[in-house]
Motif scaffolding. Sequence first.
Motif, PDB file in Angstrom:
ATOM      1  N   VAL A   1       0.814  -1.222   0.000  1.00  0.00           N
ATOM      2  CA  VAL A   1       0.000   0.000   0.000  1.00  0.00           C
ATOM      3  C   VAL A   1       0.847   1.272   0.000  1.00  0.00           C
ATOM      4  N   LEU A   2       2.042   1.228   0.555  1.00  0.00           N
ATOM      5  CA  LEU A   2       2.864   2.429   0.720  1.00  0.00           C
ATOM      6  C   LEU A   2       3.136   3.200  -0.578  1.00  0.00           C
ATOM      7  N   PRO A   3       3.486   2.552  -1.684  1.00  0.00           N
ATOM      8  CA  PRO A   3       3.708   3.330  -2.915  1.00  0.00           C
ATOM      9  C   PRO A   3       2.458   4.099  -3.356  1.00  0.00           C
ATOM     10  N   PHE A   4       1.299   3.465  -3.240  1.00  0.00           N
ATOM     11  CA  PHE A   4       0.055   4.152  -3.600  1.00  0.00           C
ATOM     12  C   PHE A   4      -0.221   5.318  -2.658  1.00  0.00           C
ATOM     13  N   ALA A   5       0.025   5.126  -1.373  1.00  0.00           N
ATOM     14  CA  ALA A   5      -0.205   6.195  -0.393  1.00  0.00           C
ATOM     15  C   ALA A   5       0.702   7.389  -0.669  1.00  0.00           C
ATOM     16  N   ASN A   6       1.969   7.122  -0.980  1.00  0.00           N
ATOM     17  CA  ASN A   6       2.896   8.214  -1.306  1.00  0.00           C
ATOM     18  C   ASN A   6       2.488   8.916  -2.593  1.00  0.00           C
ATOM     19  N   TRP A   7       2.062   8.149  -3.592  1.00  0.00           N
ATOM     20  CA  TRP A   7       1.605   8.751  -4.841  1.00  0.00           C
ATOM     21  C   TRP A   7       0.405   9.655  -4.588  1.00  0.00           C
ATOM     22  N   TYR A   8      -0.540   9.160  -3.791  1.00  0.00           N
ATOM     23  CA  TYR A   8      -1.752   9.934  -3.511  1.00  0.00           C
ATOM     24  C   TYR A   8      -1.430  11.236  -2.782  1.00  0.00           C
TER      25      TYR A   8
END
Length: 124
Positions: free
Chosen positions: A20-27
């Motif tokens: 989930v972390l890459p998506f959270a950073n992108w968001y």
Amino acid sequence: MPALSAAPFISARPWLKKLVLPFANWYANAAGYRKIGLRADDLISEENENVLLALKRLPAKESYDRIYRIRRATQLSIQHKLLPKAEWTKPEEDVPYLVPLLVQIEAEKKEIEQLDTLSVMKKH
């Protein structure tokens, strides 16, 4: 009242956090608030009495920094500009400072409500 969060569930599972972390950073980057120097907790609306109480509990330095960030972001918004990339809020700087106080205030209010509705039972 703070919104429900899946963060504790995700943080407790390293494999899920890694997913989930890459998506959270992108968001967070796509939201754009970091590009004008804000932190996530700066976006919390001050229309709630719990938020106002939490803001009163902030240390003077943190309160000043919050006001400065919001005023600078407002000025940048009026000018239709972004900060230079070196001045953007970095992910490691974007830590919650208001949410822990809100959680504490909610717990205090819940405890007060439970104590206020306490009924005394007499033993015979």
